[in-house]
Structures are given as C-alpha cells and as structure tokens.
Scaffold this motif. Sequence first.
Motif, short mmCIF file in Angstrom:
data_model
loop_
_atom_site.label_atom_id
_atom_site.label_comp_id
_atom_site.label_asym_id
_atom_site.label_seq_id
_atom_site.Cartn_x
_atom_site.Cartn_y
_atom_site.Cartn_z
N THR A 96 0.57 -1.25 0.06
CA THR A 96 -0.62 0.20 0.40
C THR A 96 0.86 1.29 0.48
OG1 THR A 96 0.04 -0.14 2.39
CG2 THR A 96 -2.01 -1.14 1.39
N VAL A 97 0.04 1.85 -0.24
CA VAL A 97 0.80 3.37 -0.13
C VAL A 97 1.75 3.86 1.34
CG1 VAL A 97 0.34 6.11 0.07
CG2 VAL A 97 -0.78 4.95 -2.55
N GLU A 98 1.20 2.79 2.73
CA GLU A 98 1.34 3.72 3.86
C GLU A 98 2.43 2.90 3.88
OE1 GLU A 98 0.19 3.32 8.67
OE2 GLU A 98 -1.50 2.58 6.70
N HIS A 99 2.89 1.67 3.42
CA HIS A 99 3.79 0.88 3.57
C HIS A 99 4.89 1.55 2.79
CE1 HIS A 99 1.26 -2.87 3.85
NE2 HIS A 99 1.63 -2.66 4.69
N LEU A 100 4.49 2.41 1.19
CA LEU A 100 5.52 2.51 0.68
C LEU A 100 6.28 3.57 1.80
CD1 LEU A 100 4.16 2.48 -2.42
CD2 LEU A 100 6.03 1.00 -2.35
N LEU A 101 5.52 4.32 1.60
CA LEU A 101 5.81 6.02 2.74
C LEU A 101 7.33 5.10 3.71
CD1 LEU A 101 2.62 7.70 2.49
CD2 LEU A 101 4.74 8.67 1.84
N ALA A 102 6.59 4.19 5.05
CA ALA A 102 6.92 3.69 5.71
C ALA A 102 8.62 3.32 5.22
CB ALA A 102 6.19 3.31 6.85
N HIS A 103 8.63 2.61 4.12
CA HIS A 103 9.60 1.96 4.30
C HIS A 103 9.91 0.42 4.47
CE1 HIS A 103 12.27 5.10 2.12
NE2 HIS A 103 12.39 5.63 3.14
N THR A 104 8.27 -0.08 4.62
CA THR A 104 8.43 -1.38 5.11
C THR A 104 7.75 -2.39 3.63
OG1 THR A 104 5.69 -0.62 5.82
CG2 THR A 104 7.16 -0.81 7.54
N SER A 105 7.57 -1.51 2.73
CA SER A 105 6.49 -2.54 1.81
C SER A 105 7.14 -4.11 1.47
CB SER A 105 7.10 -1.50 0.50
OG SER A 105 8.07 -0.89 0.55
N GLY A 106 8.84 -4.09 1.76
CA GLY A 106 9.04 -5.40 0.84
C GLY A 106 9.66 -5.49 -0.36
N ILE A 107 9.55 -4.46 -1.43
CA ILE A 107 9.63 -4.34 -2.75
C ILE A 107 11.50 -4.70 -2.81
CG2 ILE A 107 7.47 -3.18 -3.06
CD1 ILE A 107 9.13 -1.23 -3.98
N GLY A 108 11.66 -5.35 -4.01
CA GLY A 108 12.99 -5.16 -4.00
C GLY A 108 13.12 -3.91 -4.43
N ASP A 109 14.49 -3.76 -3.95
CA ASP A 109 15.19 -2.13 -4.67
C ASP A 109 16.17 -2.25 -5.75
OD1 ASP A 109 15.21 0.71 -4.38
OD2 ASP A 109 16.30 0.53 -2.42
N TYR A 110 15.77 -1.51 -6.53
CA TYR A 110 16.29 -0.98 -7.52
C TYR A 110 17.86 -0.49 -6.90
CZ TYR A 110 16.05 4.08 -7.89
OH TYR A 110 16.51 5.20 -7.71
N LEU A 111 17.86 0.70 -6.29
CA LEU A 111 19.43 0.98 -5.85
C LEU A 111 19.06 0.63 -4.20
CD1 LEU A 111 21.42 2.90 -6.88
CD2 LEU A 111 19.75 4.74 -6.11
N PHE A 148 10.67 -9.30 1.23
CA PHE A 148 10.01 -9.78 2.57
C PHE A 148 8.29 -9.48 2.34
CE2 PHE A 148 11.99 -5.87 3.51
CZ PHE A 148 10.78 -4.95 4.55
N ARG A 149 7.79 -9.96 3.16
CA ARG A 149 6.20 -9.11 3.60
C ARG A 149 5.76 -7.99 3.74
NH1 ARG A 149 3.31 -13.93 6.76
NH2 ARG A 149 5.74 -13.55 8.46
N ALA A 150 4.87 -7.33 3.21
CA ALA A 150 4.74 -5.54 3.03
C ALA A 150 4.23 -6.04 4.64
CB ALA A 150 3.58 -5.53 2.66
N GLY A 151 4.97 -4.64 5.51
CA GLY A 151 4.79 -4.65 6.87
C GLY A 151 5.03 -5.59 7.99
N GLU A 152 5.90 -6.13 7.61
CA GLU A 152 7.04 -7.28 8.42
C GLU A 152 8.01 -6.37 8.55
OE1 GLU A 152 9.88 -10.40 7.70
OE2 GLU A 152 7.76 -11.40 6.80
N LYS A 153 8.82 -5.11 7.83
CA LYS A 153 10.11 -4.73 8.85
C LYS A 153 9.91 -3.80 8.16
CE LYS A 153 13.43 -7.53 5.98
NZ LYS A 153 14.60 -8.91 6.98
N PHE A 154 10.71 -2.48 9.25
CA PHE A 154 11.26 -1.13 7.93
C PHE A 154 13.30 -1.99 7.38
CE2 PHE A 154 14.35 1.99 7.75
CZ PHE A 154 13.89 3.36 7.36
N PHE A 155 12.73 -1.85 5.84
CA PHE A 155 14.15 -1.51 5.40
C PHE A 155 13.76 -1.08 4.65
CE2 PHE A 155 16.92 -3.07 1.68
CZ PHE A 155 18.10 -3.91 2.57
N TYR A 156 14.83 0.81 4.35
CA TYR A 156 14.69 1.67 3.40
C TYR A 156 14.77 1.26 2.41
CZ TYR A 156 16.41 6.23 2.16
OH TYR A 156 16.30 7.73 1.88
#
Length: 334
Positions: A96-111, A148-156
């Motif tokens: 969600t938008v909230e996950h992305l704003l909080a760096h808890t989305s778990g998506i793979g990072d291009y950088l 990782f699963r969305a909301g599981e933890k913080f990862f910049y």
Amino acid sequence: MTLAADVDRIAAESDFAGVVRVDRAGSTELSAAYGLADRRHGIPLTPDSQVAIASGSKGMTALAVMSLVEDGTLSLGTTARSLLGSDLPLIADDVTVEHLLAHTSGIGDYLDEDDDVPISAYAMTVPVQHLATTEQFLAVLDGFPTAFRAGEKFFYCNGGFVVLALLAERASGVPFHDLVRQRVCAPAGLVDTDFLRSDALPGRAALGYVEMDGEWRTNVFHLPVLGTGDGGIYTTGADVHRFWTALFAGAIVRPETVAQMVRPRSTAPYDDRRYGLGFWVHPTRDVVQLEGYDAGVSFLSNHDPAEGLTVTVVGTTAEAAWPLAKALQAQLID
C-alpha cells in the motif's frame, strides 16, 4: 569560541565544500558557504547557491502524496497494484501507499544501499539521459523480487519512493514534478527549490563531484538527468528553513497530517533513529530529520519544532557534509 568560528575551523579541517545554515526562533544565527560550486571555473559557493539534497527530497515526495490523501485522490490503504496495472509485476498485490511511505513495503530495490557498491560507481542500468520522467523509471524498477512481506519490518527502499511518485502521478493526472511544485514548493514559499536537469543547471546551481582516478569529476553520469520521487531536488539553505517553518505551520498539509507523518513507526536496524512517513526522527527527541547521500551529494537537516531550531548542512561531495553535520548535531541538537 563562537558558532561561526567553530564552523570555520571544522570546515577548514575537513576541506568542506558546501553550505551550512542555523536558524533559531525566527533568527538566522549562521549562514555560510565554503569551497567551489564549479571547480573547473573556480566559481565559489555562496549561501544562496542551489544545492542538490538527494534523498532529502523524499520528505517532499511524502508531502505531495499526503496532500493527495487529504483530498481523497489517494488513501494510505491504496494498493500500488490498483494504479500500476500490469506494470512492475513483482510488487506484491498487498503493498500500500502507507507501506511505501514507511519503508515497510518489502519490494525489491533498484538502488539497494546495503549493496557493497562504491558511491563512485555508475549505478544506473540505463543511460541516465533516458531518466527524465517518472514513467521512464519503469525500466530500472522492474525485475526485483519481493524481499519480505509488506509490513513485516523497516528496510530503507529508494525504489519505493519512485513507485510513490508514479502512483501520485497516475492517480492525480498531474506530472510528479508539477505535483511537488504545486503542492509543496508553492504553499511553502520555496522560491529556489526545484527539480533541475543535471545537463542544464542554472547559474546559481552547484555541481556535485565524485573523486575518480585521483581527480574530481562531476556526477552528471552517476545520477538520473532529472530526479524523481526518491531524490534529485535542488534547494538553498534559506528554502530548507522556509520548508520546515511552513511544514509545522500547516501550510503544506494539515497539522494533524504532519503529526501523523512525523510519528515514529519503526526503528532503523542499522542505527537508533526512528522513521515516520517520509521523515527520520531523532532517537530520543521530537526532532525531525531529512537526509541525503549520493554521488556528489551529502545533506542533513535537523528541525526541532519546539525550539524553532533548524540546522542544515549540504555538501557537494558524498562525504563533505558529515564532519560538520555531526559536530553541529552534537552541539545544538543532541
């Protein structure tokens, strides 16, 4: 020793090139610049130089997004998938938008900043001149599996804020750069803040530098030609102060939205700072931070709303700002 003399000493000892500013309770206690804005032509930096702040831009991205949340165009629960359609298929459907704003989305990072890639590396996977619009970043965002699963933890996650820019653009129908200009810069009175093309910088803009093969080279080939949601805006020390003042006066988004954004939600695993929605928060105090680090850029701004204190240091290399920023934080903030 006065504050100015102390800053002069540290700047000389660390060979600082950049801008420093301290404001307290409506008065400017220090506004100074050191080194060269253009090393080839010997043009000095001034307090009015426009300087890049890299990921310091993330706070402005977050505010543009939250202004869309306030007017109902987006919600914190809006899923990325609802606006991405078939683009970026590896982003999980529940992000969600909230996950992305909080760096808890778990998506793979291009950088991914945890990779052992030197700051001087040419990190972009497509020619940087092809990265001038947010939609063009799809080419570098794609292909990174969920970490990782969305909301599981913080990862910049830098890529998460590019995705936010893309979602804001698609939801509003307004190009992302214009959204930031209209919804953040204009209401805050930021007269010298904008996304600038690195190959067409105006006269007051400072060049960023990377040391390679024993010489200083500009960072024009290291970064996208025009920044987007995760970084790339240029500003001045005065505008950074205006930004913080406007933010906590409720001029950009409502005070209750500001409170939501600066409320700590996570603690970073690699230091003791906390994170809200687009903003870092001091480990023990209600002091809010924006920080940026990239090839040819170093930036840290601390703002204590209770004291009306803003301390900002911007460097034109990746390491320039840190000795002075750490010393001022220890002296004025901690």
